[in-house]
Design an enzyme around this catalytic site. Sequence first.
Site, PDB file in Angstrom:
ATOM      1  N   GLU A  29       0.847  -1.198   0.000  1.00 11.31           N
ATOM      2  CA  GLU A  29       0.000   0.000   0.000  1.00 11.31           C
ATOM      3  C   GLU A  29       0.884   1.250   0.000  1.00 11.31           C
ATOM      4  OE1 GLU A  29      -2.030  -0.920   3.607  1.00 11.31           O
ATOM      5  OE2 GLU A  29      -2.948  -2.702   2.734  1.00 11.31           O
ATOM      6  N   LEU A  58      -5.991  -1.787  -1.025  1.00 10.49           N
ATOM      7  CA  LEU A  58      -5.753  -1.822   0.425  1.00 10.49           C
ATOM      8  C   LEU A  58      -6.300  -3.122   1.025  1.00 10.49           C
ATOM      9  CD1 LEU A  58      -6.425   1.255   2.738  1.00 10.49           C
ATOM     10  CD2 LEU A  58      -6.179  -1.092   3.544  1.00 10.49           C
ATOM     11  N   GLU A  60      -4.455  -6.507   3.036  1.00  8.04           N
ATOM     12  CA  GLU A  60      -3.207  -7.180   3.427  1.00  8.04           C
ATOM     13  C   GLU A  60      -3.199  -8.653   3.024  1.00  8.04           C
ATOM     14  OE1 GLU A  60      -4.794  -4.990   5.372  1.00  8.04           O
ATOM     15  OE2 GLU A  60      -3.297  -3.400   5.511  1.00  8.04           O
ATOM     16  N   GLN A  82       2.140  -1.883   5.918  1.00  4.84           N
ATOM     17  CA  GLN A  82       2.392  -0.510   6.353  1.00  4.84           C
ATOM     18  C   GLN A  82       2.828  -0.470   7.834  1.00  4.84           C
ATOM     19  OE1 GLN A  82      -0.855   2.273   5.243  1.00  4.84           O
ATOM     20  NE2 GLN A  82       0.623   2.688   3.624  1.00  4.84           N
ATOM     21  N   PHE A  83       2.167  -1.269   8.643  1.00  7.38           N
ATOM     22  CA  PHE A  83       2.543  -1.449  10.040  1.00  7.38           C
ATOM     23  C   PHE A  83       2.323  -2.919  10.371  1.00  7.38           C
ATOM     24  CE2 PHE A  83       1.684   3.061   9.870  1.00  7.38           C
ATOM     25  CZ  PHE A  83       2.613   3.618  10.741  1.00  7.38           C
ATOM     26  N   HIS A 129      -0.229   0.450  16.112  1.00  6.70           N
ATOM     27  CA  HIS A 129       0.989   0.866  15.415  1.00  6.70           C
ATOM     28  C   HIS A 129       2.237   0.644  16.273  1.00  6.70           C
ATOM     29  CE1 HIS A 129      -2.100   2.856  13.079  1.00  6.70           C
ATOM     30  NE2 HIS A 129      -1.220   3.302  12.205  1.00  6.70           N
TER      31      HIS A 129
END
Lengths: 326, 360
Positions: A29, A58, A60, A82-83, A129
């Site tokens: 992403e 978007l 995963e 992304q995280f 996060h």
Amino acid sequence: MPKLNMVQAVTLALEEQMTADESVVVLGEDVGVDGGVFRATEGLLEKFGEQRVIDTPLAESGIVGASIGMAMAGLKPVAEMQFSGFSYLSIPQLEGHASRMRARSMGQFTVPMVLRMPYGGGVRALEHHSESREVLYAHNPGLKVVIPSGPRNTRALLAAAIQDPDPVIFMEPKRSYRAFKEEVPADPETMEIGKCQVVQEGTDITVVAWGAMMHTTKKAVKQIEKERGISIELIDVLTISPLDSDTICESVRKTGRCAIIQEAARSFGPASEIIACINDKSLLYLEAPVQRVTGYDVVTPYFNRELDYMPTVGRISRGIIEAIDF
Amino acid sequence: MPKTKLCDFSISYMQVLDENGVVDTDLEPSLSKEQLVELYRHMQWGRITDERMLKLQRQGRIGTFGPSIGQEAAHCASMFCMRDDDWFVGCFREHGARLMRGESLVKQLNYFNGYTEGNIGGNPRNLPISVIVGAQSLHAVGLAYASKLKGEDSVAIVYQGDGATSQGDFHEALNFASVWNVPVIFLVQNNQWAISVPREKQTKSKSIAQKAIAYEMHGIQVDGNDPLAVYAATAEAAERARNGEGPTLIEAVTYRMMMHTTADDQYKYRTKEEEDSWKPKDPLIRFKKYMEDKGFWDNKAEEKLQAELKADCDAQVKEFESQPDFPRDVSFEHVFGTEHAVISEQKVEFDQELEEENDA
């Protein structure tokens, strides 16, 4: 070669591997035009084009599932989460397929993919996060879990992960992304996956850490050495799975004492596994119980509280001293 | 400001050969006598071996498996359009199609007897059976992406059932495939039942094919017990995929004539009457009649084929049961492609433990 921070080291490794091998593709992403939310893929789209640097929808599980197919067809996908907190949506694909396609097909199909993900706390981010969940991946046979600690080993281990014949979960300590710079050699280098590194030799105690904890642990080690005049052997685990217990156990046989520093929650963590290995191979050499300095078994708190819950220089120092003074 | 119409959507249904063997000559694909006989043979081979496996399971000679009986047109006629260099991504209810891809019955028996050895060999572009429902749809997208990137014109065909269409991975796969415009055919065998859950409890949609519309993808519903309709729809999808025109979703409406797997009793949730109502729609009955009407087939040919296939089946079951034992410590060989002490130390331990057990 100029000094690089860890994010730059990631980009450098990706660029070098994509240049050397045209089967390497990057997907995830915002990895294309935006260069990734941490800028780890910046400049790759311009250099390698949108066929090899792919901004995905978007999703995963979609990213990982499609990467598995790509890898089985001979590509070497390097997918970005992304995280790490979002990577759990892809665990069914990792556990159900990536980890076991080699076994399922008795080696006919392999999944040489890398799943990069920033992990860990300390950057004042939103919920999901800040976790450190390496054990979720380490407990799956067939997955390799690599956690670098600085720019030089990031570049070398990411290169090795891309060249590795198996799926590698590459967890990047985001707290260290821009925390410090380090000299990296001009020519591409790799480090062997599945090996710990003795970063400092010593005789009085073995201190074991990985990822972002290495940086904090180094500070604690320096402080104790200065205050107490003792000699500390410091080991960077680097590969969580498969774990190189020999290097750790050999060191413990020499020093007789050990402290393990882990950002993740305590129970069932890598520190527990390392202690079990010491129990198997070096128990009778111990002069003190092995100390664990870890996160707590609580849901990771929001950022105004998170530092209280992470091992600090002070907590790490106290843990090491407890093992020394026992 | 008045509301305006943004788009209109429609979805087609196609049947070429009805259950009475009546053919729509406008839609009839041009297949030679040899091709038709070959396809019929594949379908019969799937049926005969499936029936035999059911018996073997009941006798305890293999483990649990899910029969594909009744769905031979849906999976064999679609596979009949594909080339050897196309990717075959299956789940576990396209037995006849898997056998068409160079996989022997012996291999299938090994698999269902609990040995991974049943997954190797055959066409190198056959993926092993995927047991987790729907996950494999995404693998097909990745394979197709690789085909496209490498400039090949190979296509990935992926089989899944109506149950799989409720999975997130299935929808992510449709979405990725459409956005990336990659050569994939999603062949949904809608057999009306996901174990005990009927099609109408699986989705409120009138068809599964219409799910393609949301992804801006070609979608069509076909009579999945009609080999000619399945063939025509898949051939068209494959041609589009090879021409760079992207993915297709084909819903083949069929019926699972047997239990979900041999561990299941279907009469707990459906009636014998319902099953019986599908029997006249059997794909093999109408296909045989079609070939007879064309003068390509008769009872003599049928008897000869049945005898040949049964003899082959007997021979392969015999071969399966006369194989030497497979090695027991093989699982340690395929964890990683590189040597690691964790695995090699445990293999030594495993071998020692086995020896202890054998001595005891």
